[in-house]
Design a protein around this motif. Sequence first.
Motif, short mmCIF file in Angstrom:
data_model
loop_
_atom_site.label_atom_id
_atom_site.label_comp_id
_atom_site.label_asym_id
_atom_site.label_seq_id
_atom_site.Cartn_x
_atom_site.Cartn_y
_atom_site.Cartn_z
N UNK A 16 -7.24 -10.73 12.41
CA UNK A 16 -8.56 -11.06 11.97
C UNK A 16 -9.98 -12.01 13.04
N UNK A 17 -8.89 -12.53 13.99
CA UNK A 17 -10.25 -13.16 14.85
C UNK A 17 -10.21 -12.05 15.85
N UNK A 18 -9.99 -11.11 15.87
CA UNK A 18 -10.22 -9.91 16.83
C UNK A 18 -11.18 -8.95 15.92
N UNK A 19 -11.37 -8.70 14.90
CA UNK A 19 -12.20 -8.05 14.30
C UNK A 19 -13.49 -7.98 14.66
N UNK A 20 -14.43 -7.32 15.18
CA UNK A 20 -15.83 -7.08 16.06
C UNK A 20 -16.47 -7.58 14.45
N UNK A 21 -16.94 -6.73 13.63
CA UNK A 21 -17.30 -7.50 12.59
C UNK A 21 -17.67 -8.91 11.60
N UNK A 22 -16.37 -9.61 12.09
CA UNK A 22 -15.96 -11.33 12.08
C UNK A 22 -16.46 -11.49 12.90
N UNK A 23 -16.96 -11.47 14.39
CA UNK A 23 -17.80 -12.33 15.33
C UNK A 23 -18.86 -11.77 14.99
N UNK A 24 -19.49 -10.92 14.86
CA UNK A 24 -20.75 -10.68 14.63
C UNK A 24 -21.23 -11.16 13.09
N UNK A 25 -20.84 -11.18 12.01
CA UNK A 25 -21.20 -12.48 10.91
C UNK A 25 -21.31 -13.63 11.64
#
Length: 181
Positions: free
Chosen positions: A8-17
């Motif tokens: 989950x911590x590598x998910x670009x969408x989570x990083x953008x959010x």
Amino acid sequence: MMAERPRQDDNPADEAAAKVEDQLQGFVQATKENSGLFQDTISQQAGNKSGKKGSPIDESGAAGEAMSPGGLVPEITNGRGAMAAMLIAFVKELTTGKPVAEQIKSDPIFIAIVFGLIIVGSIVPVFRGADLDRKGAGPFTPRAEIWNGRVAMVAFALLLIVEGFKGGPGLVPGGGAPGGI
């Protein structure tokens, strides 16, 4: 062999959010600091020189921070103007059935006089060093006046938008009585 799921911590969408959330928090904090709502007294707002002798005019003869966009004079003046505009728009629409644009066209001198008096009545006390932290009677406090003014500014802008889309009066159902009250 099962496909490896991305962490989950590598998910670009989570990083953008998370980045958007950080930016939003910064914006909210800056808004709180600049709005004057979280200050203990009105006297801490930019441009208020209450309790000090003289006027808020600086050495160069300019109005200085009192007239700045974040200053006290524009806040009070715009709020009082918006409150008067909403009251006048409602009464005139009720009695004439005309939307705001037609009200302005039909009575520009009255409107200019009212808003001229509001401007003078708002500026003079600040320039004379009036105590703006005065205690109000009941709900009539300086902080309530600022809040009411802000609500009136938003309401008047919305009224203009509604009347623009509707093409007619926006406050009174049916546009008020054509013959008056």
